[in-house]
Design an enzyme around this catalytic site. Structure first.
Site, short mmCIF file in Angstrom:
data_model
loop_
_atom_site.label_atom_id
_atom_site.label_comp_id
_atom_site.label_asym_id
_atom_site.label_seq_id
_atom_site.Cartn_x
_atom_site.Cartn_y
_atom_site.Cartn_z
N GLY A 10 0.68 -1.22 0.00
CA GLY A 10 -0.08 -0.01 -0.22
C GLY A 10 0.69 1.24 0.17
O GLY A 10 2.07 1.23 0.02
N ARG A 12 2.47 4.27 1.33
CA ARG A 12 3.40 4.59 2.28
C ARG A 12 3.91 3.35 3.41
O ARG A 12 4.10 3.39 4.59
CB ARG A 12 2.81 5.65 3.31
CG ARG A 12 2.66 6.99 2.77
CD ARG A 12 4.10 7.68 2.45
NE ARG A 12 4.31 8.95 1.95
CZ ARG A 12 4.81 9.13 0.55
NH1 ARG A 12 5.46 8.33 0.23
NH2 ARG A 12 4.57 10.36 -0.03
N SER A 13 3.79 2.27 2.61
CA SER A 13 4.21 0.94 3.36
C SER A 13 5.64 0.63 3.45
O SER A 13 5.85 -0.12 4.13
CB SER A 13 3.45 -0.20 2.74
OG SER A 13 3.95 -0.24 1.34
N SER A 16 9.41 1.89 -1.38
CA SER A 16 10.56 2.50 -1.96
C SER A 16 11.68 2.64 -1.40
O SER A 16 12.93 2.13 -1.76
CB SER A 16 10.41 3.74 -2.29
OG SER A 16 9.28 3.94 -3.49
N ALA A 34 12.76 6.68 -12.84
CA ALA A 34 11.57 7.17 -12.30
C ALA A 34 10.61 7.41 -13.30
O ALA A 34 11.02 7.84 -14.36
CB ALA A 34 11.88 8.80 -11.61
N HIS A 50 13.58 13.76 -3.32
CA HIS A 50 13.84 12.29 -3.34
C HIS A 50 15.23 12.18 -3.98
O HIS A 50 16.01 11.16 -3.47
CB HIS A 50 12.72 11.66 -4.08
CG HIS A 50 11.48 11.33 -3.49
ND1 HIS A 50 11.23 10.22 -2.50
CD2 HIS A 50 10.44 11.90 -3.27
CE1 HIS A 50 10.18 10.14 -1.89
NE2 HIS A 50 9.49 11.33 -2.42
N ARG A 54 18.64 10.51 -2.12
CA ARG A 54 19.29 9.47 -2.72
C ARG A 54 20.91 9.61 -2.61
O ARG A 54 21.54 8.64 -2.43
CB ARG A 54 18.79 8.91 -4.05
CG ARG A 54 17.46 8.06 -3.86
CD ARG A 54 17.26 7.45 -5.24
NE ARG A 54 16.97 8.54 -6.29
CZ ARG A 54 15.55 9.02 -6.60
NH1 ARG A 54 14.67 8.74 -5.76
NH2 ARG A 54 15.57 9.91 -7.46
N ASP A 80 10.76 2.93 -10.23
CA ASP A 80 9.79 3.40 -9.29
C ASP A 80 8.96 4.50 -9.90
O ASP A 80 9.32 5.48 -10.19
CB ASP A 80 10.47 4.06 -8.00
CG ASP A 80 9.47 4.50 -6.76
OD1 ASP A 80 8.31 3.97 -6.95
OD2 ASP A 80 10.12 4.58 -5.70
#
Length: 168
Positions: A10, A12-13, A16, A34, A50, A54, A80
């Site tokens: 789901g 925000r699980s 990533s 991306a 983001h 990284r 992603d």
């Protein structure tokens, strides 16, 4: 070296973050692909955050649809995400079957390379059925795309509250 890993769950699980940690455990210089289309300024700022998070050891590639044109032979890549990638095809075609055919063709072309692929996707069909026809159709498209990719994957990880559960 060719390996396909699918990380699903789901929003925000922890998908990533898990995918990025996995990539870094395999190489010091991973690739980040991306697939997002930048729709507005808020999203553009999110992407920048983001990228900065990284670090410079990542090679960042932005490609909204045609992953098969990216050469990552011999590399480890996080892609992603499948959800946004499918959105880009569906937004263009407004046709589930055509979008799914295009996604499968690009996936097969891209993953024919000798590389490690870590795909991130969402499980959007686990909730209730939407009242919105377009949302229902997109949920179908993403579900079928996820099934296709999972069938080709060497590993499938399901994330729940930041905890990885190995499915395959």
């Amino acid at each position: 070296m060719r390996k396909i890993i699918l990380v699903t769950g789901g929003q925000r699980s922890g998908k990533s973050s898990y995918a990025e940690r996995t990539a870094l455990s395999m190489t010091d210089n991973p690739v980040y692909v991306a697939t997002a289309h930048i729709w507005d300024d808020e999203f553009r700022e999110r992407v920048k955050r983001h990228q900065l998070g990284r670090g410079s050891n990542w090679t960042n590639i932005e490609e909204e649809k045609y992953l098969g044109n990216i050469d990552i032979n011999g590399r480890v890549a996080v892609i992603d995400c499948i959800t946004l990638w499918c959105t880009n095809f569906y937004f263009e075609t407004q046709d589930i079957e055509k979008s799914l055919e295009m996604v499968k063709a690009e996936f097969d072309k891209f993953t024919s390379q000798d590389a490690t692929f870590i795909f991130v996707t969402n499980e959007i069909g686990m909730g209730g059925t939407s009242e919105n026809k377009v949302q229902r159709m997109f949920t179908d498209l993403l579900g079928w795309a996820n099934q296709y990719i999972a069938s080709k994957a060497d590993e499938v990880i399901f994330m729940v509250s930041g905890i990885p559960m190995k499915i395959k």
